[in-house]
Write an enzyme that holds these catalytic residues in place. Structure first.
Site, PDB file in Angstrom:
ATOM      1  N   THR A  65       8.393 -43.858  17.148  1.00 54.30           N
ATOM      2  CA  THR A  65       9.478 -43.509  16.238  1.00 54.30           C
ATOM      3  C   THR A  65       8.963 -42.773  15.007  1.00 54.30           C
ATOM      4  OG1 THR A  65      10.793 -45.387  16.999  1.00 54.30           O
ATOM      5  CG2 THR A  65      11.385 -44.447  14.869  1.00 54.30           C
ATOM      6  N   LYS A  75       4.093 -58.614  12.096  1.00 50.42           N
ATOM      7  CA  LYS A  75       4.594 -57.522  11.248  1.00 50.42           C
ATOM      8  C   LYS A  75       6.072 -57.714  10.928  1.00 50.42           C
ATOM      9  CE  LYS A  75       2.950 -54.354  14.136  1.00 50.42           C
ATOM     10  NZ  LYS A  75       1.924 -54.989  14.962  1.00 50.42           N
ATOM     11  N   LYS A  76       6.830 -58.190  11.904  1.00 48.49           N
ATOM     12  CA  LYS A  76       8.261 -58.384  11.678  1.00 48.49           C
ATOM     13  C   LYS A  76       8.509 -59.543  10.711  1.00 48.49           C
ATOM     14  CE  LYS A  76       9.566 -55.029  14.274  1.00 48.49           C
ATOM     15  NZ  LYS A  76      10.102 -53.801  13.626  1.00 48.49           N
ATOM     16  N   SER A  93       0.991 -59.997  17.640  1.00 48.21           N
ATOM     17  CA  SER A  93       0.844 -58.687  17.010  1.00 48.21           C
ATOM     18  C   SER A  93       2.198 -58.136  16.577  1.00 48.21           C
ATOM     19  CB  SER A  93       0.161 -57.721  17.987  1.00 48.21           C
ATOM     20  OG  SER A  93       0.054 -56.432  17.423  1.00 48.21           O
ATOM     21  N   ASP A 141      16.513 -56.226  11.954  1.00 45.02           N
ATOM     22  CA  ASP A 141      15.640 -55.200  12.538  1.00 45.02           C
ATOM     23  C   ASP A 141      15.650 -55.305  14.051  1.00 45.02           C
ATOM     24  OD1 ASP A 141      13.879 -53.088  12.691  1.00 45.02           O
ATOM     25  OD2 ASP A 141      12.156 -54.170  11.897  1.00 45.02           O
ATOM     26  N   LYS A 142      15.143 -54.268  14.666  1.00 46.61           N
ATOM     27  CA  LYS A 142      15.011 -54.180  16.126  1.00 46.61           C
ATOM     28  C   LYS A 142      13.616 -53.652  16.448  1.00 46.61           C
ATOM     29  CE  LYS A 142      15.051 -50.700  19.360  1.00 46.61           C
ATOM     30  NZ  LYS A 142      14.314 -49.415  19.260  1.00 46.61           N
ATOM     31  N   HIS A 143      13.063 -54.124  17.560  1.00 40.92           N
ATOM     32  CA  HIS A 143      11.756 -53.628  17.997  1.00 40.92           C
ATOM     33  C   HIS A 143      11.804 -53.364  19.493  1.00 40.92           C
ATOM     34  CE1 HIS A 143       7.383 -53.064  17.908  1.00 40.92           C
ATOM     35  NE2 HIS A 143       7.387 -53.658  19.081  1.00 40.92           N
ATOM     36  N   SER A 144      11.211 -52.246  19.907  1.00 34.03           N
ATOM     37  CA  SER A 144      11.114 -51.899  21.320  1.00 34.03           C
ATOM     38  C   SER A 144       9.660 -51.977  21.762  1.00 34.03           C
ATOM     39  CB  SER A 144      11.639 -50.481  21.565  1.00 34.03           C
ATOM     40  OG  SER A 144      11.331 -50.047  22.880  1.00 34.03           O
ATOM     41  N   ARG A 162      -9.034 -55.383  20.100  1.00 30.14           N
ATOM     42  CA  ARG A 162      -8.469 -55.560  21.445  1.00 30.14           C
ATOM     43  C   ARG A 162      -8.406 -54.233  22.195  1.00 30.14           C
ATOM     44  NH1 ARG A 162      -2.986 -57.282  20.182  1.00 30.14           N
ATOM     45  NH2 ARG A 162      -2.677 -57.246  22.443  1.00 30.14           N
TER      46      ARG A 162
END
Length: 441
Positions: A122, A189-190, A185, A82-85, A170
């Site tokens: 996304t 999730k990842k 955070s 996976d990828k996260h931005s 927060r």
């Protein structure tokens, strides 16, 4: 231990033990910690900071606060990647990266988010496709991953529920801008998604959460070190966000640009460079390529052969979208009623843009949310956007506003003219790939 005792320990600047953090996370999930107590500890964490071990402990505790995916029983055909931005303006990389990696043999269960502030989300982009399910049941998710190799979906209620509650707290207590809390955070999730490899795209510049190189580096290093410390192989790229990424920003418009990218009709050079680099990192982490040159070649082959487009089409269909979406996107993504060009007031070079404000202009058009309950107009946004360093003539199109009505379009046009700086001198070129952080395999 009493909640107030745990709060006192961090308030006084001491290190929390894993047992303290576990008690806090349990309290978030079962409600035994009140809003005030959770807010007090979040503020203490924000002000006093957290060690790397504390951050790893918090990440792991939030990961295991709900369902943790185990893909072994699903008999998937490749490594789970996976990828996260961290978020930007015009950042549509996920729409191309997921099917590219799938076409190269990876499996991508990508958990994405909605738009936040000036940055696009996304999920909001994909929601513009009629019928697309952002919250499928597990059976549908498994089926999509087997048929398409990728599925871009939202966070379910079962994944990292402690993070959902803590983030809401927060958000209203001015404790969002904490690197340890951001790290926990994102990664909780990842990790809950059962990944075998993760690449982080940490944006840096005037359109990013991290507007300085120092801040972006700190965040990227925290993400990489904590993820690897928690058992998830992770690397990061710092990428430039001092200009719109690609030629469009706005939900349906970015989906259309992604399709142009996948079909080969148009691939903006900076968007292509980021997508290739991040995709290649995942192929290396998944041991689908032996070296970076081979990984990049596989990415190019997936694009040029049309296999990446095929995997995107399968994903859309598997998650409820039209079977002919990629052949007839214009039929399913109707244009905004008003399209107004923004014309250059003088000749020169595009020397700067207020990228964050451009993202906010899309929100003002209705392409983002001021409140969580707001409905998004997927049609609106900007496209045909100029790039930094581009030479323009007076009267040439700098961008096209897509709006719901003439008044909104004109307001956006005037706003954009103030956000784009045209100079007699071309600015020095700036690389889109700024810095790589993480272990070399």
């Amino acid at each position: 231990m009493l909640a107030q005792e745990i709060i006192r320990i961090k308030r006084d600047g001491h290190t929390l033990a894993r047992s303290h953090i576990d008690a806090f996370v349990r309290g978030l999930v079962d409600g035994s910690w009140s809003e005030g107590q959770a807010a007090a500890l979040a503020m203490a964490m924000f002000l006093k900071g957290m060690s790397r071990l504390e951050t790893v402990d918090l990440t792991q505790a939030m990961t295991h606060s709900g369902l943790v995916m185990d893909w072994r029983a699903a008999h998937l055909h490749g490594p789970v990647l996976d990828k996260h931005s961290t978020g930007g303006v015009g950042d549509k990389v996920s729409l191309m990266l997921a099917p590219i990696v799938a076409a190269c043999g990876g499996v991508v269960p990508m958990i994405s988010g909605r738009g936040l502030g000036h940055t696009g989300g996304t999920l909001d982009k994909l929601t513009s496709i009629p019928g697309y399910q952002c919250a499928p049941d597990l059976s549908t998710l498994h089926s999509a991953l087997k048929s398409a190799g990728c599925a871009i979906i939202g966070q379910t209620a079962e994944l990292a529920p402690a993070d959902r509650r803590l983030y809401a707290i927060r958000d209203v207590t001015a404790t969002v801008e904490s690197v340890p809390l951001i790290t926990a955070s994102i990664l909780s999730k990842k990790l809950a998604a059962g990944l075998q490899g993760l690449v982080m795209d940490v944006k840096v510049g005037n359109g990013a959460f991290a507007d300085s190189l120092a801040m972006a580096t700190t965040l990227a290093e925290s993400l990489v070190q904590v993820a690897n410390g928690a058992g998830l192989p992770t690397r990061a790229w710092l990428t430039d966000m001092n200009q719109v990424l690609g030629r469009s920003c706005g939900n349906a418009l970015e989906v259309l640009e992604a399709l142009d990218f996948l079909t080969g009709k148009w691939r903006e050079s900076r968007l292509l460079e980021v997508t290739r680099a991040l995709s290649a990192e995942l192929l290396l982490m998944g041991r689908l390529a032996d070296n970076n040159a081979q990984a990049l070649q596989q990415v190019d082959d997936a694009l040029h052969s049309g296999r990446a487009l095929e995997h995107f089409a399968r994903m859309v269909t598997a998650l409820g979208g039209p079977a002919d979406f990629c052949e007839r996107p214009g039929h399913y993504l109707p244009p905004a009623p008003v399209q107004l060009p923004v014309l250059a007031p003088r000749s020169g070079f595009v020397a700067g843009m207020a990228t964050r404000d451009i993202g906010l202009a899309v929100v003002e058009l209705g392409g983002g949310r001021r409140r969580a309950s707001d409905t998004i107009d997927a049609r609106v946004g900007l496209n045909q956007f100029v790039q930094l360093g581009q030479a323009v003539q007076a009267g040439e199109v700098l961008a096209v506003v897509h709006a719901a009505d003439t008044s909104a379009a004109e307001c956006a046009r005037q706003t954009l003219l103030a956000m784009l700086h045209i100079s007699d001198q071309a600015p020095p070129p700036t690389p889109v790939l700024v810095k790589r952080i993480g272990p070399t395999l």
